[in-house]
Scaffold this motif. Sequence first.
Motif, PDB file in Angstrom:
ATOM      1  N   SER A 187       0.826  -1.200   0.000  1.00  0.00           N
ATOM      2  CA  SER A 187       0.000   0.000   0.000  1.00  0.00           C
ATOM      3  C   SER A 187       0.866   1.258   0.000  1.00  0.00           C
ATOM      4  N   GLN A 188       1.933   1.253   0.780  1.00  0.00           N
ATOM      5  CA  GLN A 188       2.816   2.419   0.840  1.00  0.00           C
ATOM      6  C   GLN A 188       3.543   2.654  -0.476  1.00  0.00           C
ATOM      7  N   ILE A 189       3.938   1.573  -1.127  1.00  0.00           N
ATOM      8  CA  ILE A 189       4.597   1.703  -2.429  1.00  0.00           C
ATOM      9  C   ILE A 189       3.632   2.290  -3.455  1.00  0.00           C
ATOM     10  N   LEU A 190       2.409   1.793  -3.459  1.00  0.00           N
ATOM     11  CA  LEU A 190       1.421   2.301  -4.401  1.00  0.00           C
ATOM     12  C   LEU A 190       1.082   3.760  -4.107  1.00  0.00           C
ATOM     13  N   ASP A 191       1.023   4.117  -2.831  1.00  0.00           N
ATOM     14  CA  ASP A 191       0.779   5.519  -2.476  1.00  0.00           C
ATOM     15  C   ASP A 191       1.891   6.413  -3.024  1.00  0.00           C
TER      16      ASP A 191
ATOM     17  N   ASP B  23      -6.194   2.799 -10.081  1.00  0.00           N
ATOM     18  CA  ASP B  23      -6.574   1.978 -11.233  1.00  0.00           C
ATOM     19  C   ASP B  23      -5.759   2.313 -12.474  1.00  0.00           C
ATOM     20  N   LYS B  24      -5.036   3.442 -12.435  1.00  0.00           N
ATOM     21  CA  LYS B  24      -4.162   3.805 -13.542  1.00  0.00           C
ATOM     22  C   LYS B  24      -2.703   3.424 -13.272  1.00  0.00           C
TER      23      LYS B  24
ATOM     24  N   ASP C 298       3.046  -5.467 -10.479  1.00  0.00           N
ATOM     25  CA  ASP C 298       3.348  -4.867 -11.770  1.00  0.00           C
ATOM     26  C   ASP C 298       2.591  -3.551 -11.854  1.00  0.00           C
ATOM     27  N   VAL C 299       3.294  -2.490 -12.221  1.00  0.00           N
ATOM     28  CA  VAL C 299       2.711  -1.154 -12.222  1.00  0.00           C
ATOM     29  C   VAL C 299       3.114  -0.405 -13.485  1.00  0.00           C
TER      30      VAL C 299
END
Length: 499
Positions: free
Chosen positions: A103-107, A118-119, A132-133
């Motif tokens: 969650s912190q990485i995605l933030d 979602d993007k 994967d991002v």
Amino acid sequence: MTKYFFKIAVVSLLIFASCTKDETTETSINIDISQKEPLTIEQVTQQIDQSFATKNSFNWKQASNHLLWSAIYQGQKIATIGFGSSATDFDRSKSKNNVKIQSQILDLIMQYEGKAIDKVLISSDEYLNLIDVTIEKQETVIALRRTNLIRYIEPADYRYYESKGILERSSSSSGCGYESESLNSSDYTTITPNAKMPWTFTQHNIPAAWNTATGSGITIGVIDTGTSPNQSLLGSSFNNGLSSGRSIQKFGTYVDSIWPWSSTTDGPNDQCGHGTSMASVATAPRNNVGLPVGVAYNANLITYRAAANVVLEGYHEHNGVKNAFTALGNNASVKIISMSMGHIISVGKIEDGVKYAYNKGKLIFCAGGTSTSFTTFVGVIFPAWMPEAVAVTGVMEGTSNVKCDVCHTGSKIDFTIQMQRNSGSTVPVTSYYNSQSDYVGGSSVATATTAGIAALVWSKNPSWTRAQVLTKMKQSSTYYPTKNANYGHGNINAQLAVQ
């Protein structure tokens, strides 16, 4: 007492969150004006080639921020992030903070990219600490590398060989072919009930080993290009002749699409031919129809179509192989995994998959490499060079230290198999179509042969651990107890290995 522990947990959580925030929200990132624009894909490849020329290796962890970002940018802007609280924190089931860290990485990514979840998020692995991002900005890459939350960040769809004009995106030419060839009578011996035994089996005393073990009760998993639907000996007639009481299962993890969000596989069927040959060498039945027999002709077989061909390049091939390793790792019946595919550049998600299967007790054999005009400058390839893998290569008939014409060697090699004759003939196999045979060579066939020998040893000693099986194989090889610098323990004597 419960409230007391709850308070401590909350305080600890706040401390962890506070520290992490300080580490991940630094926004003052200055990029030199000369590195504002991404390198072209040709320039990325040139820098990788330069690393091979000067260091004989390349790893994304040592790449500059600009090179890494450029490769991500030129590879559909897709990155794979392996995260965790330590370098060995790859297994979600054993990771205490994986949800929080992810969650912190995605933030952080959303902050620097200025995009919604979602993007940004393409996929989150079920078993491994990796996501994967999509990443467009170099600042995001730099910010991620500054944290202590990630084990690696890599381009997920940079295509080295394609950038050199060697492989097209839709190519299935590398290691593939549906050809068949009539076998020279000097390259096999006919054995009961009417099977052809390849010449190489005699070189490794496999026929004598069959008096003790035939692979019964052992399951081999083959990760490759799948298995032919047109070869009944690897299908409905898997129990043919002297082969009985065993099973074959076929799965597919490869998605044949250029789009990363596609998730539907194209099934288990081989569309290359290579996987069929490997399955044949390891487990083809001791048949009564005049085709080549496999080493462990009474072993069970599970095959995965994980890639289009033997060069593991591109997003969906990396995912396909990773998913095959985790699936076989989670299959309690599987003892041995054989993979005769690879790349000259390491792939983090495949490394995680190999480690996951290894930690489940699997004995993993990987091909040391088969040279072509575009890989002659490297030694043992990935993932065979990993410590969790047993690396195998091929040698000439009657030798243990003269490599085959196209085989790689090096200090990471563990075993060798004689798979090329002085005449040029390689190993007879059951081919893609019914009633047809073929020849196959290189480190690929050596690897599948070794996996079959391991099945014989484990069949003789079903209570043994992976370490005991591997030790017995080493003790039964040419150079035991001292490894040869380029050929490992050398040729395996299967008869000694099952005694």
